[in-house]
Design an enzyme around this catalytic site. Structure first.
Site, PDB file in Angstrom:
ATOM      1  N   CYS A  44       1.878   0.769  12.281  1.00 20.30           N
ATOM      2  CA  CYS A  44       3.143   1.897  12.159  1.00 20.30           C
ATOM      3  C   CYS A  44       3.760   2.781  13.117  1.00 20.30           C
ATOM      4  O   CYS A  44       4.433   3.356  12.954  1.00 20.30           O
ATOM      5  CB  CYS A  44       2.943   2.171  10.626  1.00 20.30           C
ATOM      6  SG  CYS A  44       2.007   2.107   8.960  1.00 20.30           S
ATOM      7  N   GLY A  63       1.131  -1.255  -0.655  1.00 18.78           N
ATOM      8  CA  GLY A  63       0.265  -0.184   0.365  1.00 18.78           C
ATOM      9  C   GLY A  63       0.403   1.165  -0.231  1.00 18.78           C
ATOM     10  O   GLY A  63       0.218   1.792  -0.723  1.00 18.78           O
ATOM     11  N   GLN A 117      -7.770  -0.417   2.502  1.00 22.47           N
ATOM     12  CA  GLN A 117      -8.818  -1.756   3.976  1.00 22.47           C
ATOM     13  C   GLN A 117     -10.398  -1.407   3.314  1.00 22.47           C
ATOM     14  O   GLN A 117     -10.974  -2.122   3.725  1.00 22.47           O
ATOM     15  CB  GLN A 117      -9.156  -0.573   5.093  1.00 22.47           C
ATOM     16  CG  GLN A 117      -8.032   0.308   5.837  1.00 22.47           C
ATOM     17  CD  GLN A 117      -7.452  -1.517   6.188  1.00 22.47           C
ATOM     18  OE1 GLN A 117      -8.378  -1.303   6.763  1.00 22.47           O
ATOM     19  NE2 GLN A 117      -6.989  -0.837   7.455  1.00 22.47           N
ATOM     20  N   THR A 167      13.232  -7.584 -10.753  1.00 24.87           N
ATOM     21  CA  THR A 167      12.272  -8.848 -10.858  1.00 24.87           C
ATOM     22  C   THR A 167      11.695  -8.693  -9.657  1.00 24.87           C
ATOM     23  O   THR A 167      11.881  -8.751  -7.929  1.00 24.87           O
ATOM     24  CB  THR A 167      13.355  -9.967 -10.448  1.00 24.87           C
ATOM     25  OG1 THR A 167      14.903 -10.086 -10.952  1.00 24.87           O
ATOM     26  CG2 THR A 167      12.724 -11.590 -10.719  1.00 24.87           C
ATOM     27  N   ASN A 189      -8.209   3.496   8.078  1.00 18.50           N
ATOM     28  CA  ASN A 189      -7.997   2.450   9.018  1.00 18.50           C
ATOM     29  C   ASN A 189      -8.324   2.100  10.020  1.00 18.50           C
ATOM     30  O   ASN A 189      -7.965   1.550  11.043  1.00 18.50           O
ATOM     31  CB  ASN A 189      -6.670   2.129   8.221  1.00 18.50           C
ATOM     32  CG  ASN A 189      -5.510   3.196   8.672  1.00 18.50           C
ATOM     33  OD1 ASN A 189      -5.995   4.314   7.991  1.00 18.50           O
ATOM     34  ND2 ASN A 189      -4.790   3.037   9.646  1.00 18.50           N
TER      35      ASN A 189
END
Ligand SMILES: Cc1ncc(COP(=O)(O)O)c(C=O)c1O
Length: 375
Positions: free
Chosen positions: A328, A71, A180, A238, A152
């Protein structure tokens, strides 16, 4: 000690079916998707099939789906591209966005690349769309509007269709952080006038470290990471092959079982509200918890007492996982910027409980019982 996990807005547990789908891509099918021989062709096919699955579920074209690391990266990419490639010189966002948006906007504002402003937030935590329209009408430069589909922390849902229509009227670019809601709601990106949308696999029982950025076909943006030509030149490197396979599988499962899972989770949320009201005097709830709100999130405001100030610590000691702000920022313990923006009542202690299909009524009973003792 059995733990009770009520922090599903922070992250969710990987579904066993998702792990099963991912495992062959960690073992047998390990080829680099850019290699031209058979090892590479089979993993390239897995990525393109995953993209098609995601696009079908979100009603987008496969070419509009870009796989990212989650996100945060997707939100950052959308904001950076709007400024660099789409001519946006002013950003309108809200004070209750995730830090993936707020800190990115602050960064560009400090660079003097753009100016920014906040839209008004109503007391129930909803965005004041009239204020958004007035701000857009007053600007002469092109604007980026970045408003999340669901908050959130308090769970409030934005009407993204109405917001997109307002943006269209003023030729603004519209980015919605849908982290969310993707995997929890039927999202029809063809019907919603949004230029950028974002998702993260770990919010709906998929793996961490993989997400998507939806970029509407009508806009053209330039690469952000340079190197090999992966993700149609947009994001070199990658690919996170097994993450991408897991993302698509998790989204497929979530989409298939959505009605059933939603009914079960909503009933847990409603039950917890009732039990808290019956057992905790003075309890309140932040946001529009019984209205336009995520069925997965309940933000409770407990009356402040000596005991309730230590509530998250005490819940942790009992093996109950919940959070005060977003995951966070919980480590930093500076309180929640979202709660500060909506009520900032120093006599209430906010705790976010967020649910998944793996939670049970017995867990809610246990948690409410313990909260009664703790407060
Ligand atoms: C609304 C919202 N936006 C963005 C993010 C960031 O997502 P990620 O952790 O996948 O980078 C989160 C998750 O924490 C979120 O809840």
């Amino acid at each position: 000690m059995n733990r009770i996990y009520l922090d599903n807005a922070a992250t969710t547990q990987l579904a066993p079916e998702v792990l099963e789908a991912m495992l062959p891509y960690m073992t047998t099918y390990f080829g680099n998707p850019s290699s031209v021989y058979s090892y590479g062709r089979e993993t390239r096919l897995a990525i393109e099939n995953a993209r098609k699955t995601v696009a079908r579920i979100l009603q987008a074209n496969p070419g509009e789906i870009f796989f990212t690391s989650g996100g945060t990266e997707s939100d950052n990419m959308a904001i950076a591209a709007s400024i660099r490639d789409l001519g946006c010189r002013h950003i309108i966002t809200s004070p209750i966005e995730h830090h993936a948006v707020l800190h990115a906007v602050e960064h560009f504002d400090h660079l003097d690349t753009v100016t920014s402003s906040f839209v008004k937030i109503l007391p129930d935590g909803h965005v004041d769309l009239q204020d958004l329209e007035e701000q857009l009408a007053a600007r002469t430069e092109r604007c980026l509007v970045s408003l999340m589909h669901a908050n959130n922390e308090i769970g409030n849902l934005l009407d993204i269709y109405a917001t997109g229509e307002i943006c269209k009227k003023y030729n603004a670019i519209f980015h919605s952080d849908t982290v969310q809601t993707i995997g929890h709601y039927k999202i029809d990106l063809r019907r919603n006038p949004v230029h950028f949308a974002t998702g993260a696999g770990h919010k709906f029982h998929g793996p961490k470290g993989v997400g998507i950025l939806y970029i509407n076909d009508n806009i053209k943006v330039n690469p952000v990471i340079f190197g090999g030509g992966q993700e149609r030149n947009m994001r070199a490197g990658t690919e996170n092959l097994y993450g991408i396979v897991g993302f698509a599988k998790a989204l497929e499962l979530a989409d298939m079982n959505q009605e059933k899972d939603r009914a079960g989770i909503q009933s847990l949320k409603t039950y917890m509200v009732e039990q808290l009201q019956q057992n905790i005097p003075g309890v309140q709830f932040n946001g529009d918890y019984a209205g336009k709100s995520l069925y997965t999130v309940l933000n409770v405001a407990f009356p402040k007492t000596e005991k309730s100030e230590m509530i998250l610590f005490n819940l942790d000691m009992l093996g109950i996982c919940a959070s005060g702000g977003s995951a966070c920022s919980s480590g930093a313990d500076i309180g929640s910027h979202v709660i500060r923006a909506i009520n900032n009542n120093p006599n209430l202690v906010p705790v976010r409980f967020s649910f998944s299909k793996y939670n049970t009524k017995e867990e809610i009973d246990f948690v409410v019982g313990k909260l009664g003792e703790l407060i």
